[in-house]
Write an enzyme that holds these catalytic residues in place. Structure first.
Site, mmCIF file in Angstrom:
data_model
loop_
_atom_site.group_PDB
_atom_site.id
_atom_site.type_symbol
_atom_site.label_atom_id
_atom_site.label_comp_id
_atom_site.label_asym_id
_atom_site.label_seq_id
_atom_site.Cartn_x
_atom_site.Cartn_y
_atom_site.Cartn_z
ATOM 1 N N GLY B 15 0.842 -1.204 0.000
ATOM 2 C CA GLY B 15 0.000 0.000 0.000
ATOM 3 C C GLY B 15 0.873 1.249 0.000
ATOM 4 O O GLY B 15 2.050 1.194 -0.361
ATOM 5 N N VAL B 81 0.860 -13.309 4.404
ATOM 6 C CA VAL B 81 1.593 -13.457 5.655
ATOM 7 C C VAL B 81 0.612 -13.833 6.754
ATOM 8 O O VAL B 81 -0.462 -13.245 6.878
ATOM 9 C CB VAL B 81 2.316 -12.140 6.015
ATOM 10 C CG1 VAL B 81 2.948 -12.225 7.395
ATOM 11 C CG2 VAL B 81 3.369 -11.824 4.952
ATOM 12 N N GLU B 173 -18.907 10.026 -0.185
ATOM 13 C CA GLU B 173 -18.687 9.827 -1.623
ATOM 14 C C GLU B 173 -19.672 8.816 -2.195
ATOM 15 O O GLU B 173 -20.243 9.005 -3.260
ATOM 16 C CB GLU B 173 -17.253 9.313 -1.864
ATOM 17 C CG GLU B 173 -16.201 10.398 -1.715
ATOM 18 C CD GLU B 173 -14.808 9.828 -1.499
ATOM 19 O OE1 GLU B 173 -14.671 8.628 -1.201
ATOM 20 O OE2 GLU B 173 -13.843 10.606 -1.613
ATOM 21 N N ASP B 302 -1.822 2.497 8.081
ATOM 22 C CA ASP B 302 -3.052 2.366 8.875
ATOM 23 C C ASP B 302 -2.912 1.409 10.055
ATOM 24 O O ASP B 302 -3.748 1.425 10.960
ATOM 25 C CB ASP B 302 -4.210 1.862 7.992
ATOM 26 C CG ASP B 302 -4.776 2.976 7.123
ATOM 27 O OD1 ASP B 302 -4.352 4.136 7.289
ATOM 28 O OD2 ASP B 302 -5.639 2.687 6.275
#
Lengths: 427, 427
Positions: B15, B81, B173, B302
């Site tokens: 990411g 993982v 949105e 995050d």
């Protein structure tokens, strides 16, 4: 305003035949219901580009509701047809409902067929729908991933061995594009394999690829394929396929990825009509595309089998489907207005194109025979022009332009959690 | 050439945090293995556009191998993982293999969370991956199909009732775009429903939408949503969700389509570290983004929870993830060269944007506060600029330009055989 009932035309299938018939009847006083089990019209000639990650699905598909939104005499119905009852003049849907018709156009197309070897389907998927294309894209990309992670050299090579069965236009396009991906697109991206070492085989049981073209173009196509890195194997049929590879005559060829582009069978709806079918399950129609004794029941597109007055069969290609759809519309329009109906359907053959790969194609238009770069530009222009919907044309062109200069394929996305496939020798 | 061993950095997650760290270390003498269970980097801020059929998946995703193909010190590893062993300095993969590291950057991100109500997941899907987006697209489009086919007026209305739970950027949105689709995109396309009669509700438990913005912008966002046709319900939490609708205080609101945009939980990998986590499962990191006693183990993006010296927490947004990734890279580079490492991580807040729908957005940049058309252009420019990869930018811009003028959404393709969903009151 008349008090007559508006006649109801049901069209099954929003492919080229069904959609072209629908649009040709836009200004007629007729009520049309177009039934399809998918919500989109698909530009099938470019499906192989989605499978090989060059285009994304929406580039080659447009929602039927959008295409027909402004044609007020049409209702689009999302649903799967299970059976036609030609006596009761009704179409049965899988949800238990039915549609009564005054006239029916059955244009539900074709699917791939394994000539009685349906057990090959799981190891050699075909390419007819967008879902097939997305699944094939996933399989192709994961084979390279699996090869990268495989320590055993023999298995590594097997994961890097690809085969396409069937030397028609789809098989040739797939093989050529696969070779391009291996040699160019994936260059530099792996650390434990050289994608360019991948072997791409195109297997055709007959003596030559693209056999609907003249011999000389067929040979040129073969040369172009070989130049792109494809091994072309003709004259021997595949006799078995499993997860490890395929049997070609005496030889077993290891290949973890086999794609089926060899056989086509008509939609199973033809069989529910209780009429004569040909070997591929197509409906033997009369020269006006109706069934004998049923002037209200038309069959068109890939589902229809028709031999023309000159003895030549109508080929199963997009232009023939469009022309059949229009012919049905012309016949109906003449009937609505009490005018003489058009003569027997005649396929107007404007030529034959096939693409092979980057800058490689063949074109056969009457006396004109082209191959190589010029043929490729011709093919590109024709395909972009015929893509339905203005937006798609622009975006597809741009995608291609960028892909061309960069060798990159923008749609190389594997959906879903990626667990590289198990090695079949272990599982 | 030195005889020292090249240190091995394992990065889990491609990411913003993982990818930015990888790229910042391009010229260092370090061996990097980037592990991701997906083959692509995803531009998450535009994921709602894929869910609402404005963009296709490849427009907002790029293969990690392609992005990093020319960075020779990186190996991309496709794999999932399962566990980190911080004592043994090894990363366990689901296929049974493991990777030993000298340094680890764990940046496996977040997923959506239902605050202990996992049973809501099936009726209120969330939006974190491309697969989520494609599934949501399918659900939204099929609801209109189902309404079109439904004879019962009450059920028809329920199928035309949409709700988005959560008034953060994604919820806003989604709700704004849904209203636009119903009012504009689908106009003229159906015969038995008026898509514009669809009700779109945005439900936020707190007192206002977009609560990270100043009050006045938050209010402007609400006004803009209402102008687009969204009903904004604030101040009451949703207490249950099922296939028929949701409970809001005393009232049961019928809605066949509910989307979850309310909660985020950190990747479960954090829990395998055996260290302190916050309520959302995020790893409490030190100011240099390492774990206490483990200077070789970084957590970023995050998954990391950090309160800065000034008492403000680092927000879970893309710019913060990128900055953390770079900070980790800077620290490693300093260590490699024996130079002083940078100070504690500080989030540089360059502003906060949120889009609401066609020509509607809010922007907060220091003292600058914009809303409406100007904010929307600002948002558009910023997002196109930050899309990774040149090709994507051009194509996305073109898609948007065409979509803007035509109100059309090009990616309205439903994959798979379409059996309209069963009505939940019957099944």
């Amino acid at each position: 305003m008349t008090r007559e009932r508006t006649p109801h035309l049901v069209i099954v299938g929003g492919g080229f035949a069904g959609l072209w018939a629908t649009r040709a009847l836009a200004s007629e006083r007729i009520r049309i219901t177009l039934v399809d089990r998918r919500n989109h019209h698909l530009f099938q000639p470019l499906l192989y580009q989605v499978a090989t990650a060059g285009l994304s699905a929406p580039d080659i598909a447009a929602p039927l509701r959008h295409i027909l939104g402004h044609q007020r005499n049409v209702e689009v119905r999302l649903g799967e047809v299970t059976r036609i009852d030609k006596q009761a003049r009704s179409v049965q849907l899988v949800d238990g409902t039915s549609l009564e018709y005054d006239t029916l156009l059955l244009a539900s197309g074709a699917t791939h067929a394994y000539f009685g070897h349906d057990e090959w389907a799981k190891d050699a998927p075909g390419l007819k729908t967008l879902d097939d294309a997305i699944a094939l894209r996933r399989k192709l990309l994961l084979a390279f991933e699996r090869a990268e992670a495989e320590p055993d050299p023999e298995k590594k090579a097997a994961w890097l061995s690809f085969a396409v069965v069937g030397g028609g236009p789809t098989g040739v396009e797939l093989a050529g594009t696969l070779a391009e991906i291996a040699r160019h697109t994936l260059r530099n991206e792996f650390r434990h394999i050289d994608p360019a070492s991948a072997r791409v085989r195109l297997v055709e049981a007959g003596p030559r690829v693209l056999s609907t073209f003249p011999d000389v173009l067929s040979l040129k196509a073969r040369r172009q394929l070989e130049k792109l890195g494809v091994e072309v194997l003709t004259g021997t049929p595949v006799t078995s396929i499993d997860s490890l590879g395929f049997q070609l005559g005496e030889q077993f060829v290891p290949a973890r990825t086999v794609v089926w582009a060899a056989g086509v069978a008509a939609s199973p709806l033809g069989a529910t009509l209780d009429v004569a079918l040909d070997r591929a399950g197509r409906v033997l129609v009369q020269p006006d595309l109706t069934l004998p004794g049923h002037p209200e029941l038309f069959v068109a597109g890939d589902l229809a089998a028709l031999t023309q007055a000159d003895g030549r069969p109508v080929p199963g290609v997009a232009p023939a489907a469009k022309q059949m759809g229009k012919h049905v519309a012309d016949t109906l329009r003449a009937r609505l207005h009490g005018k003489p109906v058009p003569g027997p359907f005649k396929y107007a053959d404007y030529g034959n194109l096939a693409t092979i790969g980057r800058m490689a194609a063949i074109v056969h238009l009457g006396k004109l025979q082209l191959s190589g770069v010029l043929a490729w530009w011709f093919w590109l222009a024709a395909h972009v022009f015929f893509l339905i919907g203005f937006r798609n044309r622009m975006v597809v062109l741009l995608n291609w332009a960028v892909a061309y200069w960069s060798y990159q394929r923008s749609a190389r996305i594997i959906f879903g959690d990626v667990k590289p496939p198990k090695d079949p020798t272990r599982g």
